[in-house]
Design a protein around this motif. Structure first.
Motif, PDB file in Angstrom:
ATOM      1  N   GLY A   1       0.802  -1.219   0.000  1.00 48.86           N
ATOM      2  CA  GLY A   1       0.000   0.000   0.000  1.00 48.86           C
ATOM      3  C   GLY A   1       0.839   1.275   0.000  1.00 48.86           C
ATOM      4  N   PHE A   2       2.082   1.166   0.478  1.00 51.45           N
ATOM      5  CA  PHE A   2       2.950   2.360   0.504  1.00 51.45           C
ATOM      6  C   PHE A   2       3.778   2.507  -0.773  1.00 51.45           C
ATOM      7  N   HIS A   3       3.463   1.669  -1.749  1.00 51.20           N
ATOM      8  CA  HIS A   3       4.265   1.659  -2.973  1.00 51.20           C
ATOM      9  C   HIS A   3       4.414   3.044  -3.597  1.00 51.20           C
ATOM     10  N   ALA A   4       3.275   3.724  -3.735  1.00 46.66           N
ATOM     11  CA  ALA A   4       3.316   5.000  -4.449  1.00 46.66           C
ATOM     12  C   ALA A   4       4.049   6.087  -3.657  1.00 46.66           C
ATOM     13  N   GLN A   5       4.237   5.846  -2.343  1.00 48.74           N
ATOM     14  CA  GLN A   5       4.922   6.864  -1.541  1.00 48.74           C
ATOM     15  C   GLN A   5       6.413   6.583  -1.409  1.00 48.74           C
ATOM     16  N   THR A   6       6.859   5.478  -2.011  1.00 47.11           N
ATOM     17  CA  THR A   6       8.281   5.132  -1.915  1.00 47.11           C
ATOM     18  C   THR A   6       8.898   5.118  -3.301  1.00 47.11           C
ATOM     19  N   ARG A   7      10.234   5.111  -3.332  1.00 46.81           N
ATOM     20  CA  ARG A   7      10.887   5.344  -4.612  1.00 46.81           C
ATOM     21  C   ARG A   7      11.900   4.282  -5.038  1.00 46.81           C
ATOM     22  N   SER A   8      12.277   3.356  -4.149  1.00 44.41           N
ATOM     23  CA  SER A   8      13.373   2.435  -4.485  1.00 44.41           C
ATOM     24  C   SER A   8      13.068   1.650  -5.757  1.00 44.41           C
ATOM     25  N   ASP A   9      13.888   1.829  -6.774  1.00 43.89           N
ATOM     26  CA  ASP A   9      13.626   1.163  -8.046  1.00 43.89           C
ATOM     27  C   ASP A   9      14.431  -0.130  -8.150  1.00 43.89           C
ATOM     28  N   LEU A  10      14.401  -0.704  -9.350  1.00 42.56           N
ATOM     29  CA  LEU A  10      15.068  -1.968  -9.600  1.00 42.56           C
ATOM     30  C   LEU A  10      16.541  -1.931  -9.191  1.00 42.56           C
ATOM     31  N   VAL A  11      17.232  -0.885  -9.594  1.00 39.94           N
ATOM     32  CA  VAL A  11      18.674  -0.820  -9.338  1.00 39.94           C
ATOM     33  C   VAL A  11      18.947  -0.620  -7.848  1.00 39.94           C
ATOM     34  N   LYS A  12      18.199   0.302  -7.232  1.00 40.65           N
ATOM     35  CA  LYS A  12      18.409   0.553  -5.805  1.00 40.65           C
ATOM     36  C   LYS A  12      18.142  -0.685  -4.973  1.00 40.65           C
ATOM     37  N   THR A  13      17.038  -1.378  -5.268  1.00 39.64           N
ATOM     38  CA  THR A  13      16.737  -2.560  -4.471  1.00 39.64           C
ATOM     39  C   THR A  13      17.722  -3.665  -4.778  1.00 39.64           C
ATOM     40  N   GLY A  14      18.090  -3.806  -6.058  1.00 40.96           N
ATOM     41  CA  GLY A  14      19.034  -4.851  -6.440  1.00 40.96           C
ATOM     42  C   GLY A  14      20.371  -4.668  -5.753  1.00 40.96           C
ATOM     43  N   LEU A  15      20.816  -3.418  -5.600  1.00 38.70           N
ATOM     44  CA  LEU A  15      22.108  -3.150  -4.965  1.00 38.70           C
ATOM     45  C   LEU A  15      21.987  -3.005  -3.450  1.00 38.70           C
ATOM     46  N   HIS A  16      20.761  -3.087  -2.948  1.00 40.94           N
ATOM     47  CA  HIS A  16      20.530  -3.027  -1.511  1.00 40.94           C
ATOM     48  C   HIS A  16      21.143  -1.754  -0.917  1.00 40.94           C
ATOM     49  N   LEU A  17      20.886  -0.625  -1.548  1.00 32.73           N
ATOM     50  CA  LEU A  17      21.468   0.636  -1.085  1.00 32.73           C
ATOM     51  C   LEU A  17      20.876   1.054   0.258  1.00 32.73           C
ATOM     52  N   PRO A  18      21.646   1.781   1.054  1.00 35.78           N
ATOM     53  CA  PRO A  18      21.162   2.201   2.380  1.00 35.78           C
ATOM     54  C   PRO A  18      19.844   2.966   2.310  1.00 35.78           C
ATOM     55  N   SER A  19      19.676   3.795   1.291  1.00 33.99           N
ATOM     56  CA  SER A  19      18.452   4.583   1.206  1.00 33.99           C
ATOM     57  C   SER A  19      17.242   3.661   1.106  1.00 33.99           C
ATOM     58  N   MET A  20      17.447   2.534   0.397  1.00 31.62           N
ATOM     59  CA  MET A  20      16.355   1.589   0.231  1.00 31.62           C
ATOM     60  C   MET A  20      16.062   0.875   1.554  1.00 31.62           C
ATOM     61  N   VAL A  21      17.105   0.565   2.300  1.00 27.66           N
ATOM     62  CA  VAL A  21      16.909  -0.094   3.598  1.00 27.66           C
ATOM     63  C   VAL A  21      16.151   0.839   4.543  1.00 27.66           C
ATOM     64  N   ARG A  22      16.557   2.123   4.547  1.00 30.45           N
ATOM     65  CA  ARG A  22      15.859   3.106   5.385  1.00 30.45           C
ATOM     66  C   ARG A  22      14.376   3.143   5.037  1.00 30.45           C
ATOM     67  N   GLU A  23      14.125   3.182   3.735  1.00 27.99           N
ATOM     68  CA  GLU A  23      12.747   3.254   3.270  1.00 27.99           C
ATOM     69  C   GLU A  23      11.947   2.025   3.709  1.00 27.99           C
ATOM     70  N   GLU A  24      12.569   0.852   3.559  1.00 26.19           N
ATOM     71  CA  GLU A  24      11.924  -0.398   3.979  1.00 26.19           C
ATOM     72  C   GLU A  24      11.536  -0.326   5.450  1.00 26.19           C
ATOM     73  N   ASN A  25      12.498   0.052   6.310  1.00 24.13           N
ATOM     74  CA  ASN A  25      12.233   0.101   7.745  1.00 24.13           C
ATOM     75  C   ASN A  25      11.106   1.065   8.067  1.00 24.13           C
ATOM     76  N   MET A  26      11.122   2.192   7.352  1.00 19.88           N
ATOM     77  CA  MET A  26      10.116   3.204   7.590  1.00 19.88           C
ATOM     78  C   MET A  26       8.720   2.667   7.269  1.00 19.88           C
ATOM     79  N   ILE A  27       8.573   2.064   6.090  1.00 24.98           N
ATOM     80  CA  ILE A  27       7.213   1.637   5.733  1.00 24.98           C
ATOM     81  C   ILE A  27       6.800   0.411   6.536  1.00 24.98           C
ATOM     82  N   ARG A  28       7.763  -0.359   7.023  1.00 20.77           N
ATOM     83  CA  ARG A  28       7.397  -1.470   7.901  1.00 20.77           C
ATOM     84  C   ARG A  28       6.732  -0.909   9.160  1.00 20.77           C
ATOM     85  N   GLU A  29       7.341   0.134   9.719  1.00 19.44           N
ATOM     86  CA  GLU A  29       6.751   0.782  10.892  1.00 19.44           C
ATOM     87  C   GLU A  29       5.339   1.278  10.590  1.00 19.44           C
TER      88      GLU A  29
END
Lengths: 299, 325, 255
Positions: C102-130
């Protein structure tokens, strides 16, 4: 001289058209087989071309090796192929009921691999051949030649098309088969035996493939691995005409056959297949639902 | 008792399994010095790269693609021709080998992935056919049926990768990285979006997921990964011909994923290994190879839905759950 | 002020007119109900508002913007949420992951960011999990957080779908027969939820067969029949309108 050359070209074109229609009729037969199974089950049966292969190999073997006369050989071959189709449904398709489309399509690929390799073990790599049903003396036809087998093939596809059309339009079982594809549960709730419909569709479409195979032996060399190419061409024809549409399958087959044979006259034969496939891609881009299809695709 | 439990839990732990796997890869060339075995490992690594994108596409987008052999061949021919005919640096050829099939996939995907159903399957079948005809017929460019000879070994600047052992490391570094990349994707926002698309395209759309956009992206990824695999292949064997990139290979790759399991990485590794050793598997009974293969496929689909690794995965999960109680 | 304005909305399916020249407005922070017999075109209207099928003609103005020209998946980000008649939860994702989608449209991590497991993507994951956990808490689904959503009982699947739709932070929430298949007790709970959602500032457009519920919660009712709007007004007037009674309720009368 100019006029002479003109006539020459015209008869050449006629020749290409004749061979295109002949080949296209076989593709149409395979495409019809695809259509029948697709309409009842939504499965694209990748073993469809192998039914053609079996029909062809069987009739040549029965007639040449076992010296059974032609008509019984033909009927027996079609019957055996129909039984192979039925057996395929019983052993592979039915047990996988309700698991979704991916495994079902994959299992038809598996069936195709099994058919192909069994055929290699049974018949080896040598091509088989059969004389034309009414001999091999070409008929002159406006400067082109017409093999009598062509008439058999074109006649057969016309009969099959008419028969199938009436079957789906006017018979109860035909209507029931269509109802399955619309909605399994609804079909079952109005008392249609969905299981029997799926089984019949496999038998019917295998029989059609077998017929195509029987018809094609006299005009080409048939080999254990011809099924793959037949599947491809039949699938292309079905998609070209609009997957799921029976008239589309016939039109798609003929168009594909014509495109192939006419492109022969334009480019070197090595490019023949790629020209056809190119035409196919172009048609799909312009008319994604195929020439006659519309209902089975959403954009 | 508790220590045994902990030990068992440890063995089932994916990280430990992965660690053991990487350890084996690291020491492999030292233990198995015979050329044949290193070849097996190299080709397995190449097939891993070839399969990794496809498994995402089939397993998570839920569509068939039979273009993999064409992309593979496109990568192989791109870097071979650039390096042999035009004298381009090998590393540049290598990059181009990933880019060209990727762009092709992107173009085809953009045109056809908006359509549902079997249309992409057909277009990819056609693409495979067209590619094969093209490389066979265009003698002047591709060398026709006799192929391209004398492809230089892989090199990055001054570093040339010539020995089989060093090639083993290069291939597996790329293979492991691509596996990690693909795993990261599936375990994240994008992976969730893909599963959502598979669950219901309508529901995914109203939640803001660009359904066809994701399909196109993953399809592009299949092109890139296949192209890289093709380049790795070409620079290792130094000779390629149209026969290496047939439709049969495409079909094989789809089927092997169905057997191994499309949903997880071990399915990819298993499929790659099987693809490499399969031709030798039955020894003197080789002519039964395809028959056995077909039967295996059918049996797996019937009795092990989700593929071999899918079932093993569930068993392990089950065992873990029991041990944790 | 109206949040949603619909002008001359028409939809043809192969010559069949499913929605015929319909006009209506939905006021901000109201509950508007669309009622009508089966096949009246209610779900088709919903589909067009939520981007699943373009109208044949007419326009949909949402928050001052024309929606018919917007790409379908972008509507979510603009503030339109949708719940389906039969819950379309993602059965192979966990309950928590469903809400995270449901938070998809409010987040931005794309194929490359998620594939490389960048810190920004991890932050985003933790945030939407909360965030997702908070939504689950709101709907009392926290204890089934790790379960596969497909294993939830029907009533909870519906709640999960609503929680997931709310995760998109919609300005307008479309509810397609939310009480279908629920027990009376569950219906009562859901009714209160809907009122709470409205009170927290979300505008609601609801298609509903349960008329007593419609009349008790909605501020405004639109009646469709054969794709045409035959009436609109406050619930108290709908009950008395002869045309509505005739077309929709027929001879059974109104309770």
């Amino acid at each position: 001289m100019g006029i002479g050359e003109g006539e020459m070209t015209r008869s050449q074109i006629l020749q290409f058209v004749i061979s295109g229609i002949t080949q296209g009729s076989i593709y149409a037969m395979v495409a019809l087989g695809f259509t029948i199974i697709f309409r009842t089950t939504r499965i694209v049966n990748f073993a469809q071309g192998d039914f053609v292969m079996f029909g062809a190999m069987l009739v040549a073997t029965l007639h040449n090796l076992f010296h059974i006369s032609l008509l019984p050989s033909i009927l027996l071959s079609i019957l055996i192929v129909a039984m192979i189709g039925g057996a395929m449904e019983i052993t592979m398709i039915y047990p996988l009921k309700g698991v979704g489309i991916f495994p079902l399509v994959m299992i038809t690929l598996g069936a195709s691999i099994i058919f192909n390799s069994s055929s290699l073990l049974i018949w080896g790599v040598d091509p088989l051949h059969l004389k034309g049903f009414s001999g091999d003396n070409p008929i002159r036809f406006y400067g082109a030649t017409l093999m009598p087998q062509t008439l058999w093939i074109v006649g057969a596809i016309v009969c099959v098309a008419v028969a199938l059309f009436s079957f789906f339009r006017y018979t109860k079982i035909g209507q029931a088969m269509l109802a399955c594809s619309m909605n399994d549960e609804a079909a079952a709730s109005v008392g249609i035996n969905v299981r029997m419909m799926v089984l019949s569709s496999f038998i019917l479409s295998a029989a059609l493939g077998g017929l195509g195979g029987v018809l094609i032996v006299p005009i080409t060399m048939v080999m254990f691995d011809m099924g793959v190419l037949m599947t491809l061409k039949g699938f292309a024809a079905a998609i070209l005409g609009g997957l799921g549409s029976a008239p589309g399958a016939v039109v798609g087959g003929i168009v594909l056959g014509l495109a192939e044979s006419l492109s022969c006259g334009i480019v070197s034969s090595g490019y023949r297949d790629s020209i056809t496939l190119f035409v196919l891609i172009l048609v799909l881009l312009v008319r994604p639902s195929g020439i006659l299809g519309s209902r089975f695709i959403k954009r | 008792m508790i220590t045994i439990r902990l030990l068992l839990r440890g063995l089932f732990h994916k990280r430990i399994l992965t660690g053991v796997g990487i350890g084996v890869l690291l020491v492999f060339p030292f233990i198995f010095s015979r050329e044949y075995l290193i070849n097996v490992s190299i080709f397995t690594g190449i097939f891993v790269v070839l399969l990794v994108g496809l498994s995402l596409f089939i397993g998570h987008v839920g569509q068939f693609s039979f273009a993999q052999a064409a992309f593979y061949g496109m990568g192989a021919y791109t870097s071979s021709l650039l390096t042999t005919r035009l004298g381009v640096a090998v590393w540049l050829g290598f990059l181009a080998a990933g880019a060209l099939p990727g762009l092709t996939a992107y173009a085809i995907g953009s045109l056809t992935l908006r359509l549902r159903g079997y249309y992409l399957a057909m277009v990819t079948l056609a693409l495979c056919g067209i590619f094969h005809v093209f490389v066979t017929e265009q003698y002047s460019i591709t060398g026709g049926p006799s192929g391209v000879y004398g492809i230089p070994p892989l090199s990055f600047g001054k570093i040339r990768v010539e020995s089989a052992a060093s090639y083993h490391y290069v291939v597996w570094t790329i293979a492991v990285l691509s596996l990690i990349f693909s795993r990261n994707i599936t375990k994240s926002r994008v992976g969730r979006a893909l599963k959502a698309i598979e669950g219901s395209e309508d529901a995914a759309t109203v939640l803001g997921i660009d359904v066809s956009g994701y399909k196109i992206k993953i399809f592009t990824l299949t092109g890139v990964s296949a192209g890289i695999a093709g380049s790795l292949f070409a620079h290792y064997v130094t000779y390629i011909a149209p026969g290496n990139f047939t439709l049969d290979l495409s079909i094989w790759l789809v089927v092997i994923l169905a057997i191994g399991g499309v949903r997880n990485i071990s399915g990819v590794v298993m499929g790659a290994g099987f693809t490499t050793i399969f031709p030798f598997l039955l020894g003197p009974y080789q002519k039964y190879n395809m028959l056995v293969f077909g039967i295996i496929l059918v049996l797996v689909l019937m009795f092990l839905p989700g593929g071999i690794t899918g079932v093993i995965g569930r068993k392990i999960e089950g065992a873990k759950a029991k041990l944790l109680v | 002020m109206a949040l949603l304005d619909i002008f001359n909305l028409t939809k043809n399916f192969d010559g069949l007119v499913a929605v015929d020249n319909v006009n209506f407005s939905v006021g901000e922070r109201t509950i508007t109900a669309i009622i009508g017999p089966n096949g009246a075109g209610k779900t088709t209207v919903f589909n067009m508002i939520s981007g699943l099928g373009k109208p044949t003609s007419g326009s949909i103005i949402f928050d001052g913007l024309e929606l018919t020209k917007v790409k379908e998946y972008k509507l979510c980000g603009m503030g339109i949420g949708r719940v389906f008649q039969i819950p379309k939860i993602f059965g192979e994702l966990s309950v928590l992951e469903n809400v995270m989608v449901g938070f998809h449209a409010q987040t931005r991590s794309d194929l490359v960011k998620t594939g490389l497991h960048l810190p920004s993507m991890v932050r985003e994951e933790n945030m939407i999990r909360e965030w997702a956990l908070k939504k689950l808490e709101m709907f009392n689904l926290l204890e089934s957080e790790e379960k596969l959503a497909g294993t939830l009982p029907f009533g909870n699947q519906r709640l999960l779908e609503i929680a997931r739709a709310l995760a998109t932070e919609p300005k307008l929430l479309l509810l397609d027969e939310p009480t279908a298949g629920l027990t009376p007790a569950e219906t009562e709970v859901l009714k209160n939820r809907i009122l709470t959602i409205r009170d927290s500032g979300t505008t609601i457009l609801i298609v509903e067969h349960n008329l007593s519920m419609v009349f008790s919660i909605s501020d405004h009712v639109i009646v469709l029949n054969y794709g045409k709007k035959i009436f609109e007004g406050p619930p108290t007037l709908v009950r008395r309108n002869p045309e509505v009674i005739d077309a929709y309720i027929g001879r059974r009368g109104l309770k």
